[in-house]
Write a protein that holds these residues in place. Structure first.
Motif, PDB file in Angstrom:
ATOM      1  N   GLN A  27      17.898 -88.350 -34.141  1.00 29.02           N
ATOM      2  CA  GLN A  27      18.013 -88.930 -35.465  1.00 29.02           C
ATOM      3  C   GLN A  27      17.587 -87.898 -36.500  1.00 29.02           C
ATOM      4  O   GLN A  27      16.577 -87.219 -36.337  1.00 29.02           O
ATOM      5  N   HIS A  28      18.373 -87.782 -37.542  1.00 26.00           N
ATOM      6  CA  HIS A  28      18.109 -86.778 -38.573  1.00 26.00           C
ATOM      7  C   HIS A  28      16.714 -86.996 -39.170  1.00 26.00           C
ATOM      8  O   HIS A  28      16.330 -88.135 -39.439  1.00 26.00           O
ATOM      9  N   PRO A  29      15.925 -85.918 -39.295  1.00 23.51           N
ATOM     10  CA  PRO A  29      16.244 -84.490 -39.146  1.00 23.51           C
ATOM     11  C   PRO A  29      15.690 -83.877 -37.864  1.00 23.51           C
ATOM     12  O   PRO A  29      15.430 -82.672 -37.835  1.00 23.51           O
ATOM     13  N   TYR A  30      15.471 -84.668 -36.812  1.00 24.89           N
ATOM     14  CA  TYR A  30      14.814 -84.188 -35.594  1.00 24.89           C
ATOM     15  C   TYR A  30      15.827 -83.640 -34.599  1.00 24.89           C
ATOM     16  O   TYR A  30      17.019 -84.008 -34.598  1.00 24.89           O
ATOM     17  N   ALA A  31      15.329 -82.782 -33.710  1.00 24.75           N
ATOM     18  CA  ALA A  31      16.161 -82.246 -32.632  1.00 24.75           C
ATOM     19  C   ALA A  31      15.263 -81.827 -31.482  1.00 24.75           C
ATOM     20  O   ALA A  31      14.069 -81.572 -31.651  1.00 24.75           O
ATOM     21  N   ILE A  32      15.869 -81.774 -30.281  1.00 24.14           N
ATOM     22  CA  ILE A  32      15.235 -81.159 -29.109  1.00 24.14           C
ATOM     23  C   ILE A  32      15.732 -79.726 -29.029  1.00 24.14           C
ATOM     24  O   ILE A  32      16.939 -79.472 -29.012  1.00 24.14           O
TER      25      ILE A  32
ATOM     26  N   ARG B   2      10.752 -75.847 -40.146  1.00 28.65           N
ATOM     27  CA  ARG B   2      11.528 -74.626 -39.944  1.00 28.65           C
ATOM     28  C   ARG B   2      13.005 -74.917 -39.684  1.00 28.65           C
ATOM     29  O   ARG B   2      13.376 -75.986 -39.208  1.00 28.65           O
ATOM     30  N   SER B   3      13.806 -73.913 -39.960  1.00 30.19           N
ATOM     31  CA  SER B   3      15.228 -73.943 -39.592  1.00 30.19           C
ATOM     32  C   SER B   3      15.375 -73.507 -38.141  1.00 30.19           C
ATOM     33  O   SER B   3      14.438 -72.967 -37.534  1.00 30.19           O
ATOM     34  N   LEU B   4      16.558 -73.706 -37.590  1.00 25.15           N
ATOM     35  CA  LEU B   4      16.803 -73.296 -36.207  1.00 25.15           C
ATOM     36  C   LEU B   4      16.629 -71.787 -36.057  1.00 25.15           C
ATOM     37  O   LEU B   4      16.084 -71.307 -35.050  1.00 25.15           O
ATOM     38  N   GLU B   5      17.049 -71.051 -37.055  1.00 28.52           N
ATOM     39  CA  GLU B   5      16.913 -69.591 -36.987  1.00 28.52           C
ATOM     40  C   GLU B   5      15.440 -69.182 -36.973  1.00 28.52           C
ATOM     41  O   GLU B   5      15.062 -68.220 -36.284  1.00 28.52           O
ATOM     42  N   GLU B   6      14.626 -69.900 -37.698  1.00 26.92           N
ATOM     43  CA  GLU B   6      13.188 -69.582 -37.696  1.00 26.92           C
ATOM     44  C   GLU B   6      12.545 -69.912 -36.358  1.00 26.92           C
ATOM     45  O   GLU B   6      11.639 -69.194 -35.899  1.00 26.92           O
ATOM     46  N   PHE B   7      12.989 -70.986 -35.698  1.00 29.42           N
ATOM     47  CA  PHE B   7      12.507 -71.256 -34.341  1.00 29.42           C
ATOM     48  C   PHE B   7      12.930 -70.142 -33.388  1.00 29.42           C
ATOM     49  O   PHE B   7      12.149 -69.721 -32.522  1.00 29.42           O
TER      50      PHE B   7
ATOM     51  N   GLU C  80      11.024 -81.229 -32.888  1.00 27.10           N
ATOM     52  CA  GLU C  80      10.565 -80.989 -34.256  1.00 27.10           C
ATOM     53  C   GLU C  80      11.680 -81.351 -35.239  1.00 27.10           C
ATOM     54  O   GLU C  80      12.853 -81.497 -34.865  1.00 27.10           O
ATOM     55  N   ILE C  81      11.307 -81.440 -36.498  1.00 25.82           N
ATOM     56  CA  ILE C  81      12.286 -81.432 -37.582  1.00 25.82           C
ATOM     57  C   ILE C  81      12.959 -80.071 -37.597  1.00 25.82           C
ATOM     58  O   ILE C  81      12.310 -79.038 -37.428  1.00 25.82           O
ATOM     59  N   VAL C  82      14.275 -80.067 -37.759  1.00 23.48           N
ATOM     60  CA  VAL C  82      15.018 -78.823 -37.959  1.00 23.48           C
ATOM     61  C   VAL C  82      15.638 -78.897 -39.345  1.00 23.48           C
ATOM     62  O   VAL C  82      16.478 -79.763 -39.613  1.00 23.48           O
ATOM     63  N   LEU C  83      15.202 -78.022 -40.221  1.00 26.80           N
ATOM     64  CA  LEU C  83      15.636 -78.075 -41.616  1.00 26.80           C
ATOM     65  C   LEU C  83      17.075 -77.610 -41.779  1.00 26.80           C
ATOM     66  O   LEU C  83      17.496 -76.604 -41.199  1.00 26.80           O
TER      67      LEU C  83
ATOM     68  N   GLY D 279      16.369 -83.531 -47.210  1.00 25.01           N
ATOM     69  CA  GLY D 279      15.939 -84.921 -47.093  1.00 25.01           C
ATOM     70  C   GLY D 279      14.471 -85.067 -46.725  1.00 25.01           C
ATOM     71  O   GLY D 279      13.595 -84.410 -47.289  1.00 25.01           O
ATOM     72  N   PHE D 280      14.196 -85.945 -45.728  1.00 25.47           N
ATOM     73  CA  PHE D 280      12.830 -86.226 -45.304  1.00 25.47           C
ATOM     74  C   PHE D 280      12.117 -84.962 -44.841  1.00 25.47           C
ATOM     75  O   PHE D 280      10.903 -84.812 -45.015  1.00 25.47           O
ATOM     76  N   GLY D 281      12.857 -84.034 -44.255  1.00 25.72           N
ATOM     77  CA  GLY D 281      12.252 -82.788 -43.796  1.00 25.72           C
ATOM     78  C   GLY D 281      11.596 -82.013 -44.921  1.00 25.72           C
ATOM     79  O   GLY D 281      10.537 -81.398 -44.735  1.00 25.72           O
ATOM     80  N   ALA D 282      12.196 -82.037 -46.110  1.00 25.65           N
ATOM     81  CA  ALA D 282      11.615 -81.328 -47.249  1.00 25.65           C
ATOM     82  C   ALA D 282      10.310 -81.981 -47.687  1.00 25.65           C
ATOM     83  O   ALA D 282       9.371 -81.290 -48.092  1.00 25.65           O
TER      84      ALA D 282
END
Length: 350
Positions: free
Chosen positions: A339-344, A316-321, A288-291, A298-301
């Protein structure tokens, strides 16, 4: 926030940027929907495919597409202004940028261009102001139903949307799959996996991994065809179902661009269903995108406003996940930036 902590809202003056430049920048933003529809029409008329074989005239393309020659010239002229084509002496030549609208290109966004400008998405976006005022999605007001029920009753748009998610996912999948260690997992379950691009790529990297794709009925046929194209049909199964009610048993669960479609209670329900079906030692792989913070989103917003307008969900932010995982009796064990703003984000049971 009091006066002593309020940040300065004024950027340092830039003498090279004046009112005229700001006027032009804002004009470009306001007319962005013109550009979206020009790109949609270029995709619908297969401009990239026609120009892939070499320079063409507007008359050539109009004859092939049964479109008006003069209007086709005007479209190509607009495409040239956007950097999609070049023009000389009546002949138009495609650029590398235009190749992203070619359906067969590795980095194609053709389906995404067509889906984002189709009625099911285009009409609710016209109600973004209402979405912000009301704090709720707008497909019900614009379409008479939520977006997923709309796709179920408009299967052509539903299939196009599934293909568009493959377009959008391709670069992220290419980066994510090599970063995922399947370990000893025997069965991977792609929850809401659309055309199965993520699962199939992971299976190609792991020859002993069987795959189950779970999604709504309008996505299943596309997934089955994709598995056959990859010659993986013998260890791939597509299941039509509702991931709020049941998910198949497995070792590795893939959730790519799923949680952002839903509010927190629905996300927790999906994660709990996975937790119930997960074999001992199993893991959940969330892509997912991690804000980041508001100043760096950026693109996440921008995507988050899409979620607000179209779905009950949010980025969502990492804390929200972490909060979602905790409520589903899961814990985060690893984060791998893509690649920003995605993460596993990987999680497993307590």
């Amino acid at each position: 926030m009091n006066e002593t902590t309020r940040p300065n809202p004024v950027d340092p003056p830039n003498p090279t940027v004046g009112p005229a430049e700001h006027h032009q920048s804002m004009l470009g933003m306001i007319t962005g929907f013109w550009i979206s529809q020009i790109i949609r029409t270029a995709a619908a008329l297969n401009i990239a495919e026609h120009l892939n074989t070499g320079p063409q005239t507007a008359e050539d393309i109009a004859a092939a597409e049964a479109s008006d020659p003069n209007a086709t010239f005007r479209l190509l002229r607009a495409c040239t202004s956007l950097g999609l084509c070049t023009h000389a002496n009546g002949w138009f030549t495609g650029t590398e940028l235009l190749q992203t609208l070619h359906g067969g290109a590795a980095n194609s966004l053709r389906s995404f261009a067509l889906s984002q400008t189709s009625p099911g998405l285009w009409l609710p976006w016209g109600r973004t102001t209402e979405a912000v005022r009301q704090g709720c999605p707008q497909p019900g007001a614009a379409l008479g139903t939520d977006i997923f029920d709309y796709f179920a009753s408009h299967p052509e748009e539903g299939a196009l949307f599934a293909a568009s998610m493959t377009d959008l996912s391709a670069p992220v999948i290419a980066e994510a799959v090599p970063a995922i260690d399947a370990g000893t997992a025997q069965v991977a379950v792609d929850v809401g996996g659309a055309n199965g691009a993520f699962l199939l790529a992971l299976q190609e990297q792991n020859p002993n991994l069987s795959g189950i794709l779970l999604d709504l009925p309008h996505s299943i046929d596309g997934a089955v065809r994709a598995a056959a194209r990859h010659n993986l049909q013998n260890r791939f199964t597509a299941v039509a179902g509702d991931f709020f009610k049941h998910v198949p048993e497995g070792d590795l669960y893939l959730l790519k661009y799923i949680l952002h479609d839903w509010a927190d209670p629905e996300c927790v329900t999906v994660l709990r269903k996975i937790r119930e079906s997960m074999r001992p030692g199993g893991r959940v792989i969330v892509v997912e995108i991690v804000l980041a913070d508001a100043g760096q989103a950026g693109f996440g917003a921008l995507m988050d406003i899409g979620m607000l307008t179209m779905t009950p969900g949010r980025e969502r932010s990492l804390e929200e996940f972490d909060t979602l995982f905790e409520e589903a009796a899961l814990r985060r064990i690893r984060v791998t930036p893509l690649q920003h703003p995605y993460a596993i984000i990987e999680a497993q049971a307590y």
